[in-house]
Scaffold this motif. Structure first.
Motif, short mmCIF file in Angstrom:
data_model
loop_
_atom_site.label_atom_id
_atom_site.label_comp_id
_atom_site.label_asym_id
_atom_site.label_seq_id
_atom_site.Cartn_x
_atom_site.Cartn_y
_atom_site.Cartn_z
N TRP A 197 -24.18 0.63 -0.16
CA TRP A 197 -24.12 -0.39 1.37
C TRP A 197 -25.87 -0.35 1.74
N PRO A 198 -25.88 -0.84 2.57
CA PRO A 198 -25.70 -2.11 3.17
C PRO A 198 -25.15 -3.51 2.27
N GLU A 199 -25.20 -3.47 1.03
CA GLU A 199 -25.94 -4.86 0.45
C GLU A 199 -24.15 -5.12 -0.36
N GLU A 200 -23.40 -4.45 -0.18
CA GLU A 200 -22.12 -4.54 -0.51
C GLU A 200 -21.13 -3.87 0.12
N LEU A 201 -20.66 -5.04 1.17
CA LEU A 201 -19.51 -4.63 2.44
C LEU A 201 -18.01 -4.68 1.74
N ASP A 202 -17.47 -4.46 2.94
CA ASP A 202 -16.12 -4.44 2.66
C ASP A 202 -15.76 -3.89 1.59
N HIS A 203 -16.07 -2.81 1.54
CA HIS A 203 -15.20 -1.77 0.47
C HIS A 203 -13.93 -1.63 1.04
N LYS A 204 -12.72 -2.10 0.56
CA LYS A 204 -11.54 -1.95 0.59
C LYS A 204 -10.88 -0.33 0.78
N PHE A 205 -11.78 0.83 -0.27
CA PHE A 205 -10.97 1.61 -1.13
C PHE A 205 -10.66 2.70 0.50
N TRP A 206 -10.98 2.55 1.80
CA TRP A 206 -11.25 3.42 2.38
C TRP A 206 -9.38 2.80 3.14
N TRP A 207 -9.59 1.46 3.03
CA TRP A 207 -8.36 0.85 4.23
C TRP A 207 -7.06 0.91 3.01
N HIS A 208 -7.17 0.62 2.09
CA HIS A 208 -5.85 0.91 0.84
C HIS A 208 -5.63 2.11 0.76
N SER A 209 -6.68 3.12 0.37
CA SER A 209 -6.17 4.75 0.61
C SER A 209 -5.79 5.09 1.37
N HIS A 210 -6.03 4.43 3.28
CA HIS A 210 -5.26 4.77 4.13
C HIS A 210 -4.16 4.29 4.46
N LEU A 211 -3.54 3.07 3.99
CA LEU A 211 -2.44 2.10 4.16
C LEU A 211 -1.57 2.98 3.42
N LEU A 212 -1.97 3.26 2.18
CA LEU A 212 -0.83 4.03 1.28
C LEU A 212 -0.61 5.56 1.78
N PHE A 213 -1.38 6.47 2.36
CA PHE A 213 -1.32 7.47 2.71
C PHE A 213 -0.07 7.69 3.66
N GLN A 214 -0.10 6.77 4.93
CA GLN A 214 0.55 6.93 6.45
C GLN A 214 1.83 6.14 5.99
N HIS A 215 1.67 4.59 4.74
CA HIS A 215 2.89 4.55 4.45
C HIS A 215 3.99 5.42 3.90
N ALA A 216 2.97 5.99 3.05
CA ALA A 216 3.87 7.03 2.32
C ALA A 216 4.10 9.05 3.13
N GLY A 217 3.47 9.08 3.74
CA GLY A 217 3.77 10.14 4.85
C GLY A 217 4.38 9.24 5.68
N VAL A 218 5.21 8.03 6.62
CA VAL A 218 6.25 7.92 7.31
C VAL A 218 7.06 7.38 6.47
N LEU A 219 7.00 7.15 5.13
CA LEU A 219 8.29 6.85 4.75
C LEU A 219 9.45 8.48 4.35
N LEU A 220 8.21 9.41 4.07
CA LEU A 220 8.89 11.05 3.81
C LEU A 220 9.23 11.62 5.11
N MET A 221 8.47 11.17 5.85
CA MET A 221 9.09 11.23 7.49
C MET A 221 10.51 10.90 7.31
N LEU A 222 10.75 9.57 7.27
CA LEU A 222 12.08 9.04 7.47
C LEU A 222 13.17 9.92 6.63
N VAL A 223 12.07 10.50 5.36
CA VAL A 223 13.29 10.98 4.32
C VAL A 223 13.90 11.89 4.72
N GLY A 224 13.03 12.66 5.49
CA GLY A 224 13.00 13.72 6.19
C GLY A 224 13.97 14.41 7.19
N PHE A 225 13.86 13.34 7.90
CA PHE A 225 14.44 13.07 9.32
C PHE A 225 15.89 12.83 9.09
#
Length: 189
Positions: free
Chosen positions: A27-55
């Protein structure tokens, strides 16, 4: 709930805060690396899904009653707050910019232009996310106490959260918190 609020959701927040630019990214030559975005979505979606299963497990094994214990109130706040965060992510607006031009080929987008919609989204989503993160800590501890959890669960959550806190302190001191705008488009006026 233990895995959702104790591990997955906090990990998604940690990655979104500190790993928008990865250590091996040029960085800054390599921009918009999507590791954080995909990881954030994966962990948040999985967390919400587990939360709903627990509920679902809770409401199918316990007759509905108005909350009367501290943990009940905390749980309802976390479930409603978690769903709010999930839905708010879809209300963030358009991206825009050279990495996601609009239909007419222009660069305009809520994020690229930092429209009021995007400013409000970022302020509310991040602030409420941190409130939920701390509330999740309280919810997990009160839940472990409420069910008289085995010692290994207490030890596991203590190790995980100590590791998360240590990583956050190190990343904060190294100045690794970067706005998504800078991570995607660099430092431009």
């Amino acid at each position: 709930m233990f895995l959702a609020w104790g591990v997955l959701l906090p990990l998604g927040v940690l990655i979104a805060r500190y790993f928008k630019i990865t250590p091996r990214q040029n960085w800054p030559e390599e921009l918009d690396h999507k590791f954080w975005w995909h990881s954030h979505l994966l962990f948040q979606h999985a967390g919400v899904l587990l939360m709903l299963v627990g509920f679902a497990i809770i409401i199918t094994n316990k007759p509905f009653a108005w909350p009367d214990e501290f943990h009940d109130y905390c749980g309802w706040f976390l479930i409603l707050g978690g769903l709010f965060q999930f839905v708010s992510g879809y209300l963030r607006g358009t991206k825009g910019g050279p990495t996601d031009p609009s239909a007419d080929g222009g660069l305009h987008g809520d994020h690229f232009d930092m429209t009021p919609r995007r400013i409000w989204f970022e302020g509310i989503h991040k602030a409420f996310g941190y409130i939920l993160l701390l509330s999740g800590l309280v919810g997990v501890v009160s839940g472990l106490w409420f069910v008289n959890a085995p010692k290994w669960m207490w030890l596991t959550i203590a190790i995980v959260w100590t590791a998360f806190a240590g990583i956050a302190i190190i990343c904060e001191r190294k100045g690794m918190q970067t706005s998504s705008y800078e991570a995607i488009w660099g430092r431009k006026p």
